[in-house]
Write an enzyme that holds these catalytic residues in place. Sequence first.
Site, mmCIF file in Angstrom:
data_model
loop_
_atom_site.group_PDB
_atom_site.id
_atom_site.type_symbol
_atom_site.label_atom_id
_atom_site.label_comp_id
_atom_site.label_asym_id
_atom_site.label_seq_id
_atom_site.Cartn_x
_atom_site.Cartn_y
_atom_site.Cartn_z
ATOM 1 N N TYR A 156 0.804 -1.220 0.000
ATOM 2 C CA TYR A 156 0.000 0.000 0.000
ATOM 3 C C TYR A 156 0.840 1.275 0.000
ATOM 4 O O TYR A 156 0.686 2.122 -0.888
ATOM 5 C CB TYR A 156 -0.946 0.000 1.200
ATOM 6 C CG TYR A 156 -1.827 1.225 1.227
ATOM 7 C CD1 TYR A 156 -2.915 1.330 0.374
ATOM 8 C CD2 TYR A 156 -1.554 2.287 2.086
ATOM 9 C CE1 TYR A 156 -3.722 2.457 0.370
ATOM 10 C CE2 TYR A 156 -2.360 3.416 2.099
ATOM 11 C CZ TYR A 156 -3.438 3.494 1.238
ATOM 12 O OH TYR A 156 -4.226 4.620 1.232
ATOM 13 N N LYS A 198 1.350 4.180 -3.102
ATOM 14 C CA LYS A 198 0.990 5.585 -3.031
ATOM 15 C C LYS A 198 2.191 6.474 -3.346
ATOM 16 O O LYS A 198 2.034 7.557 -3.946
ATOM 17 C CB LYS A 198 0.419 5.923 -1.649
ATOM 18 C CG LYS A 198 -0.931 5.252 -1.388
ATOM 19 C CD LYS A 198 -1.973 5.632 -2.451
ATOM 20 C CE LYS A 198 -3.350 5.094 -2.133
ATOM 21 N NZ LYS A 198 -4.376 5.500 -3.124
#
Length: 248
Positions: free
Chosen positions: A169, A173
């Site tokens: 994750y 990003k």
Amino acid sequence: MNTERGSIALITGANRGIGYEIAVGLGRLGMTVLMGARDLDQGEPAAARLCGDGIDAQAVRLDVTSGHDPAGAAAWIDAQYGRLDVLVNNAGISGARQAQQPGSADLDTLRAVFATNVFGAVAVTEATLPLLRRSPRARIVNVTSGLGSMTRMTDPHDYFTGLPATLGYSPSKSALNHVTVQYAKHLAPEAILVNAADPGPCATDFTKDLPGVTRTAVDGARIVVHLATLEENGPTGGFFNEAGRVPW
């Protein structure tokens, strides 16, 4: 003059959470909001709720990881409206946390996270770019996360440094942040502003397992709505939350 009124906005992952509140915020400014959703059984009731509040909203089937959905959505928008003024790449997944730990990472999990959070945003942007170029003041906002900030992750005084390591994750990003910069560079001569938005931790399904989160999806949507409605002299290629610039 309200330059937002009559504009067309596409928000991916808009049937719930922050994406839904982004649609509400832009709709209340007078925009037509196209609510991208993987499942129209969820997208259509969400759009109906907004219509009931006086917002011009329509659900659009859009799985950002599909090989054909982004192009299909762009073709539908072209036929219905002929242009797109705002693109918000909001769709994202966190993935199973345990499968992202260094030393025991599951590559299929990592691929799935990057497929949605990075390649999905690129796919939708590429598909809709011809429509955005027809707008007199197009804006692209990529919904990212403060967890993508490598500065914060390596600052010994920031609580981020104490968070468990993850290979999915947070790096996805960071990658989306860099994608934002590259589009901003490329589109600057056309006055298309491209920025990354950090909504911050919000009490949504996405963060339901995190303790102490009190901010709402409405709170998280504010910075996205702001960046989607920047004036012509607004910033591009930046990373922002409600407090201002976020360090890369």
